[in-house]
Design a protein around this motif. Structure first.
Motif, mmCIF file in Angstrom:
data_model
loop_
_atom_site.group_PDB
_atom_site.id
_atom_site.type_symbol
_atom_site.label_atom_id
_atom_site.label_comp_id
_atom_site.label_asym_id
_atom_site.label_seq_id
_atom_site.Cartn_x
_atom_site.Cartn_y
_atom_site.Cartn_z
ATOM 1 N N MET A 101 0.932 -1.161 0.205
ATOM 2 C CA MET A 101 0.153 -0.104 -0.119
ATOM 3 C C MET A 101 0.903 1.168 0.131
ATOM 4 S SD MET A 101 -2.955 1.227 2.573
ATOM 5 C CE MET A 101 -1.783 1.691 4.096
ATOM 6 N N LEU A 102 1.849 1.160 0.897
ATOM 7 C CA LEU A 102 2.965 2.501 0.954
ATOM 8 C C LEU A 102 3.479 2.821 -0.528
ATOM 9 C CD1 LEU A 102 4.135 2.070 4.523
ATOM 10 C CD2 LEU A 102 2.305 3.517 3.718
ATOM 11 N N VAL A 103 3.871 1.479 -1.025
ATOM 12 C CA VAL A 103 4.564 1.677 -2.433
ATOM 13 C C VAL A 103 3.613 2.238 -3.395
ATOM 14 C CG1 VAL A 103 5.647 0.344 -4.082
ATOM 15 C CG2 VAL A 103 6.405 -0.070 -1.727
ATOM 16 N N GLY A 104 2.301 1.816 -3.229
ATOM 17 C CA GLY A 104 1.495 2.148 -4.216
ATOM 18 C C GLY A 104 0.980 3.645 -3.991
ATOM 19 N N ILE A 105 1.132 4.212 -2.779
ATOM 20 C CA ILE A 105 0.887 5.660 -2.726
ATOM 21 C C ILE A 105 2.036 6.439 -3.158
ATOM 22 C CG2 ILE A 105 1.012 7.242 -0.704
ATOM 23 C CD1 ILE A 105 -0.571 5.299 1.008
ATOM 24 N N VAL A 106 3.260 6.112 -3.002
ATOM 25 C CA VAL A 106 4.289 6.644 -3.384
ATOM 26 C C VAL A 106 4.463 6.772 -4.981
ATOM 27 C CG1 VAL A 106 7.170 6.846 -3.514
ATOM 28 C CG2 VAL A 106 6.020 6.290 -1.310
#
Length: 351
Positions: A101-106
């Motif tokens: 999820m964090l990679v997707g946000i970035v």
């Protein structure tokens, strides 16, 4: 009759912080969630109006998308400050989907920025647009998967002895990957964000052609949202009777279903009759009621099925100081958001 526990500040502070976290998550759903939904419609932009659709989405998202992440950051900060045991447990047991999820946000934010300022050649724009759209599609699903996994009680706190007998896959993959309920919640989250974005874009659009296009998309996504909601309840009933009972029984559950139905009906009527401002407000109310329905269903558990909000809370002094700092910060944060929206959102389409 008020119990002694209800008059004890150490009992009320954890619930005040938990309520603030849900409010912050609510703000993130209504603002950041709509940004993710815009990325979904960017992916499905087709036809001769494709570029116009993407320009409208970029103009709607561009000035405020970075500020909208403040609400998610606030949730995280409140969690690791006021509920450190819960934060450590979630970050450990769900580290795989949280990392995705964090990679997707970035990736989504980076691709949006690079697409805006990089070369305007078609192949460059397609590359960044594809990354932006795929990340916008993936991230809401994973966010919903995490929430669904926690709500289903699939990540209980285990004893040290039991952890030694559990394999990596059983502990870190199976709770969220094998059960259909978290993925149903993930799809529900994605469609909810797409519905919000389409409803908002009917107001952002400046011509009738774009308004009608996103009006139809809002109506279609709301129908899909209803189907997914029924499917999610059916999956809960088959796989987790206790969760299904919390979602469907009791006065609170019935009340939340009723107000959600009223908001959904209002949104559908407003879209059909082209009252776009009303549709936007009703869509926001529908999303909020869905979120608060989940929160009330899970209450008083922070970590279902056996750890309450109070049990996992930090010491009283930590909670009190955090709420005090939050009150001071709110006096600066909210006027800043109001000013930001007044600057960039004063021009709106009519009904």
């Amino acid at each position: 009759m008020i119990s002694a526990a209800a008059t004890d500040l150490t009992w009320t502070l954890p619930h005040a912080v938990a309520g603030t976290m849900v409010l912050s998550l609510n703000a993130y759903v209504l603002l950041g969630g709509a940004d993710f939904g815009g990325g979904v419609w960017d992916l499905f932009a087709r036809g001769k109006d494709r570029d116009a659709q993407r320009t409208l989405i970029a103009d709607a998202i561009g000035p405020i998308w970075e500020a909208n992440h403040v609400w998610l950051i606030l949730v995280v900060v409140l969690m690791f400050t006021c509920f450190p045991k819960a934060f450590a447990h979630f970050a450990t047991e769900l580290h795989i989907p949280i990392t995705v999820m964090l990679v997707g946000i970035v990736l989504r934010g980076s691709a949006f920025t690079f697409r805006t300022y990089d070369s305007k050649r078609d192949h460059v724009q397609r590359r960044w647009g594809r990354i932006f759209s795929v990340a916008s599609l993936l991230t809401p699903v994973i966010l919903g998967v995490c929430l669904g996994t926690v709500a289903s009680g699939a990540v209980p706190i285990r004893s040290v002895a039991s952890l030694r007998t559990v394999s990596f896959v059983e502990r870190f993959v199976d709770p969220w990957a094998r059960s259909p309920f978290p993925w149903a919640v993930g799809l529900l989250t994605l469609v909810l964000f797409a519905f919000l974005a389409a409803s908002y874009l009917t107001v952002e659009a400046t011509d009738d052609r774009m308004r009608d296009l996103f009006r139809r998309r809002a109506q279609q996504s709301q129908v899909v949202l209803l189907v997914l909601a029924v499917m999610t309840l059916a999956i809960a009933r088959a796989g987790d009777p206790l969760l299904f009972q919390g979602l469907t029984q009791g006065r609170t559950a019935l009340l939340m279903h009723a107000v959600t139905a009223v908001a959904a009906t209002t949104a559908f009527w407003a879209l059909a009759t082209r009252h776009f401002q009303v549709a936007r407000l009703a869509a926001a109310a529908q999303a909020s009621f869905i979120l608060w329905g989940w929160a009330w269903t899970q209450y008083p558990w922070m970590l279902p099925p056996d750890r309450t909000i109070t049990e996992l809370a930090a010491p009283r002094i930590t909670l009190a100081l955090t709420l005090g700092a939050l009150a001071v910060g709110t006096m600066m944060l909210l006027p800043s958001f109001v000013y930001l929206f007044r600057v960039f959102k004063t021009r709106e389409g009519g009904e």
